[in-house]
Design a protein around this motif. Structure first.
Motif, mmCIF file in Angstrom:
data_model
loop_
_atom_site.group_PDB
_atom_site.id
_atom_site.type_symbol
_atom_site.label_atom_id
_atom_site.label_comp_id
_atom_site.label_asym_id
_atom_site.label_seq_id
_atom_site.Cartn_x
_atom_site.Cartn_y
_atom_site.Cartn_z
ATOM 1 N N ARG A 321 10.432 7.909 -28.427
ATOM 2 C CA ARG A 321 10.263 8.549 -29.738
ATOM 3 C C ARG A 321 11.156 9.776 -29.853
ATOM 4 O O ARG A 321 11.760 10.037 -30.890
ATOM 5 N N ASP A 322 11.300 10.491 -28.761
ATOM 6 C CA ASP A 322 12.174 11.676 -28.784
ATOM 7 C C ASP A 322 13.634 11.282 -29.009
ATOM 8 O O ASP A 322 14.431 12.075 -29.504
ATOM 9 N N SER A 323 13.928 10.012 -28.654
ATOM 10 C CA SER A 323 15.292 9.501 -28.904
ATOM 11 C C SER A 323 15.376 8.752 -30.233
ATOM 12 O O SER A 323 16.293 7.947 -30.454
ATOM 13 N N HIS A 324 14.364 9.000 -31.065
ATOM 14 C CA HIS A 324 14.355 8.495 -32.455
ATOM 15 C C HIS A 324 14.109 6.995 -32.586
ATOM 16 O O HIS A 324 14.442 6.402 -33.613
ATOM 17 N N TRP A 325 13.518 6.371 -31.527
ATOM 18 C CA TRP A 325 13.140 4.966 -31.665
ATOM 19 C C TRP A 325 11.833 4.851 -32.429
ATOM 20 O O TRP A 325 10.917 5.640 -32.221
ATOM 21 N N THR A 326 11.768 3.876 -33.337
ATOM 22 C CA THR A 326 10.501 3.636 -34.049
ATOM 23 C C THR A 326 9.941 2.308 -33.553
ATOM 24 O O THR A 326 10.660 1.324 -33.414
ATOM 25 N N PHE A 327 8.670 2.294 -33.229
ATOM 26 C CA PHE A 327 7.966 1.085 -32.807
ATOM 27 C C PHE A 327 6.485 1.273 -33.100
ATOM 28 O O PHE A 327 6.006 2.402 -33.187
ATOM 29 N N TYR A 328 5.762 0.146 -33.276
ATOM 30 C CA TYR A 328 4.320 0.221 -33.541
ATOM 31 C C TYR A 328 3.554 0.036 -32.238
ATOM 32 O O TYR A 328 4.012 -0.664 -31.336
ATOM 33 N N THR A 329 2.392 0.665 -32.135
ATOM 34 C CA THR A 329 1.506 0.447 -30.978
ATOM 35 C C THR A 329 0.121 -0.009 -31.425
ATOM 36 O O THR A 329 -0.796 -0.069 -30.611
ATOM 37 N N PHE A 330 -0.033 -0.364 -32.712
ATOM 38 C CA PHE A 330 -1.374 -0.747 -33.185
ATOM 39 C C PHE A 330 -1.500 -2.254 -33.435
ATOM 40 O O PHE A 330 -2.498 -2.726 -33.938
ATOM 41 N N ILE A 331 -0.449 -2.967 -33.075
ATOM 42 C CA ILE A 331 -0.482 -4.418 -33.317
ATOM 43 C C ILE A 331 -0.895 -5.157 -32.038
ATOM 44 O O ILE A 331 -0.616 -4.707 -30.933
ATOM 45 N N GLY A 332 -1.567 -6.290 -32.244
ATOM 46 C CA GLY A 332 -1.868 -7.134 -31.096
ATOM 47 C C GLY A 332 -2.847 -6.450 -30.145
ATOM 48 O O GLY A 332 -3.876 -5.927 -30.569
ATOM 49 N N GLU A 333 -2.489 -6.468 -28.869
ATOM 50 C CA GLU A 333 -3.416 -5.913 -27.861
ATOM 51 C C GLU A 333 -2.863 -4.595 -27.315
ATOM 52 O O GLU A 333 -3.008 -4.269 -26.145
ATOM 53 N N GLY A 334 -2.179 -3.846 -28.203
ATOM 54 C CA GLY A 334 -1.605 -2.582 -27.740
ATOM 55 C C GLY A 334 -0.205 -2.814 -27.227
ATOM 56 O O GLY A 334 0.405 -3.843 -27.473
ATOM 57 N N GLY A 335 0.307 -1.843 -26.504
ATOM 58 C CA GLY A 335 1.709 -1.952 -26.093
ATOM 59 C C GLY A 335 2.611 -1.533 -27.243
ATOM 60 O O GLY A 335 2.155 -1.253 -28.354
ATOM 61 N N ALA A 336 3.886 -1.524 -26.946
ATOM 62 C CA ALA A 336 4.883 -1.125 -27.952
ATOM 63 C C ALA A 336 5.530 -2.388 -28.500
ATOM 64 O O ALA A 336 6.049 -3.202 -27.731
ATOM 65 N N ARG A 337 5.474 -2.551 -29.838
ATOM 66 C CA ARG A 337 6.074 -3.739 -30.444
ATOM 67 C C ARG A 337 7.429 -3.409 -31.015
ATOM 68 O O ARG A 337 7.562 -2.456 -31.798
ATOM 69 N N PHE A 338 8.418 -4.190 -30.639
ATOM 70 C CA PHE A 338 9.769 -4.066 -31.193
ATOM 71 C C PHE A 338 10.069 -5.373 -31.918
ATOM 72 O O PHE A 338 9.879 -6.460 -31.370
ATOM 73 N N VAL A 339 10.492 -5.262 -33.177
ATOM 74 C CA VAL A 339 10.756 -6.459 -33.974
ATOM 75 C C VAL A 339 12.215 -6.457 -34.418
ATOM 76 O O VAL A 339 12.706 -5.460 -34.952
ATOM 77 N N CYS A 340 12.898 -7.561 -34.152
ATOM 78 C CA CYS A 340 14.315 -7.683 -34.511
ATOM 79 C C CYS A 340 14.453 -8.376 -35.860
ATOM 80 O O CYS A 340 13.636 -9.222 -36.231
ATOM 81 N N SER A 341 15.474 -8.008 -36.574
ATOM 82 C CA SER A 341 15.689 -8.519 -37.933
ATOM 83 C C SER A 341 17.031 -9.214 -38.048
ATOM 84 O O SER A 341 17.816 -9.255 -37.101
ATOM 85 N N TRP A 342 17.316 -9.668 -39.266
ATOM 86 C CA TRP A 342 18.592 -10.369 -39.526
ATOM 87 C C TRP A 342 19.783 -9.471 -39.245
ATOM 88 O O TRP A 342 20.872 -9.964 -38.937
ATOM 89 N N ASN A 343 19.585 -8.162 -39.352
ATOM 90 C CA ASN A 343 20.732 -7.258 -39.200
ATOM 91 C C ASN A 343 20.637 -6.420 -37.926
ATOM 92 O O ASN A 343 21.391 -5.459 -37.760
ATOM 93 N N THR A 344 19.754 -6.759 -37.033
ATOM 94 C CA THR A 344 19.691 -6.040 -35.747
ATOM 95 C C THR A 344 20.958 -6.350 -34.952
ATOM 96 O O THR A 344 21.318 -7.518 -34.794
ATOM 97 N N THR A 345 21.594 -5.323 -34.449
ATOM 98 C CA THR A 345 22.871 -5.560 -33.747
ATOM 99 C C THR A 345 22.681 -5.563 -32.228
ATOM 100 O O THR A 345 21.775 -4.896 -31.704
ATOM 101 N N PRO A 346 23.546 -6.274 -31.501
ATOM 102 C CA PRO A 346 23.495 -6.220 -30.037
ATOM 103 C C PRO A 346 23.627 -4.779 -29.525
ATOM 104 O O PRO A 346 22.973 -4.384 -28.563
#
Ligand SMILES: Cc1ncc(COP(=O)(O)O)c(C=O)c1O
Ligand SMILES: C[C@H](O)[C@H](N)C(=O)O
Length: 362
Positions: A321-346
């Motif tokens: 988070r300090d490096s400005h990453w956004t992710f959810y932790t309230f989905i599923g069974e916890g943990g950090a969720r990262f979701v890729c999209s049509w425009n997510t780059t390598p």
């Protein structure tokens, strides 16, 4: 395409800007893909009829019938909660119940919309590995009671791809169809990431829906490159009767519907509906492969679509988070969720892997 059409396209987070937020919390953060934008601008060139009587809506509906290889009934609404809530309300009466997974979006993230719009149909939640409902759990839920006090199960809702980034394989869908048929259950499919499931399984939309007994699919365009706009697709046309009135009463009948349907036509006619999903899934696999070797990171579920769930220590989460990453932790069974999209780059994915590596060293 008219020369005046601007070729604006959305891009993912610029990696070379250290202060820019890095958007991987959801596929709802991406912009509109070029194919959709092109058709949106084209639909804006001349006026057209309202409330779905326009040419774009007719063409998009016909393209869906071609894509699904059947004479399905197609409606367009603004978002997924409305699509799911109104579709489920069409499958059962208020005194019925809907069986779904305990992590299902209709249970956890729609603020009671399905229950509200069905006037009270109860969601009966079941557990299941990797976010999937099983035929056995469905049968148990149906047969455990038969008295008048129990809201009779009348539908089962499946999320394809699931909330935890897994998919139902064809044989699983058919096994669920068998038990649903046995107990008179209709099948609703929450297809928020249906394109990602088609891509992940390399299976046709028809095989993953009506040929496997699905009665109604809520197909998300928002997560597939549109700005908004979900298609509610009825394979059991009887269930579609009066659905337009449901939409109108719920405030989901768009007057300028062409601005929902035309971008969908762009996805369908260009094939971007599938290539966008294939790309998003590939970026998720890239992330999963990149973190596999890192100590201190656990992949929580198989990566079968475009979501990656990582078990990370709180300090590691904070470092990201300090490096400005956004992710959810309230989905599923916890943990950090990262979701890729049509425009997510390598480059964005590689940057996350490197930041994770640094965070784990500190
Ligand atoms: C599994 C699932 N279903 C449905 C939705 C629809 O939600 P919304 O009402 O935000 O469009 C979402 C949202 O992203 C989702 O993740
Ligand atoms: C969780 C939130 O409701 C949204 N469905 C998402 O997946 O980002």
């Amino acid at each position: 395409m008219p020369n005046s059409v601007p070729t604006t396209t959305s891009s993912a987070t610029p990696v070379d800007d250290p202060g820019a937020p890095r958007f991987l919390a959801s596929d709802n953060t991406s912009g509109i893909c070029p194919e959709a934008m092109e058709y949106l601008v084209q639909a804006n060139q001349v006026d057209d009829l309202a409330y779905g009587n326009d040419r774009w809506t007719a063409k998009a509906s016909d393209r869906f019938r071609e894509l699904f290889e059947t004479d399905c009934e197609v409606f367009f609404v603004f978002n997924g909660t409305a699509a799911n809530s109104l579709a489920l309300a069409s499958t059962c009466q208020s005194y019925h119940s809907v069986i779904c997974h305990q992590l299902a979006h209709i249970e956890t993230d729609e603020c009671g919309g399905p229950e509200f719009f069905s006037n009270g149909s109860k969601l009966l939640t079941v557990a299941g590995d990797n976010g999937r409902v099983t035929p056995e759990r469905i049968a148990t839920t149906v047969t455990r009671r038969g008295d008048i006090h129990y809201p009779r199960p009348r539908a089962v809702s499946l999320t394809q791809a699931t909330e935890v980034g897994t998919v139902y394989a064809l044989d699983e869908l058919h096994a669920i169809h068998d038990v649903a048929d046995q107990h008179g259950l209709r099948i609703h499919m929450d297809g928020a990431r249906f394109a990602n499931a088609c891509a992940g399984l390399d299976a046709s939309p028809a095989d993953l829906t009506w040929r496997a007994g699905v009665d109604v699919l809520c197909f998300s365009g928002t997560k597939n490159g549109l700005g908004f706009g979900e298609a509610v697709i009825f394979f059991d046309r009887e269930l579609a009767e009066d659905f337009g009135y449901r939409c109108k009463q719920a405030g989901q009948l768009a007057s300028k519907m062409r601005f929902l349907s035309a971008p969908w036509l762009g996805l369908l006619e260009s094939g971007a509906w599938l290539s966008n999903a294939q790309h998003a899934n590939a970026m998720a696999r890239r992330l999963a492969a990149g973190v596999e070797a890192l100590d201190g990171v656990r992949l929580m579920f198989p990566v079968q679509a475009n979501s990656v769930f990582l078990e990370l220590a709180p300090a590691t989460q904070q470092a990201l988070r300090d490096s400005h990453w956004t992710f959810y932790t309230f989905i599923g069974e916890g943990g950090a969720r990262f979701v890729c999209s049509w425009n997510t780059t390598p480059a964005l994915i590689d940057s996350l892997i490197e930041d994770l590596r640094q965070a784990l060293r500190s």
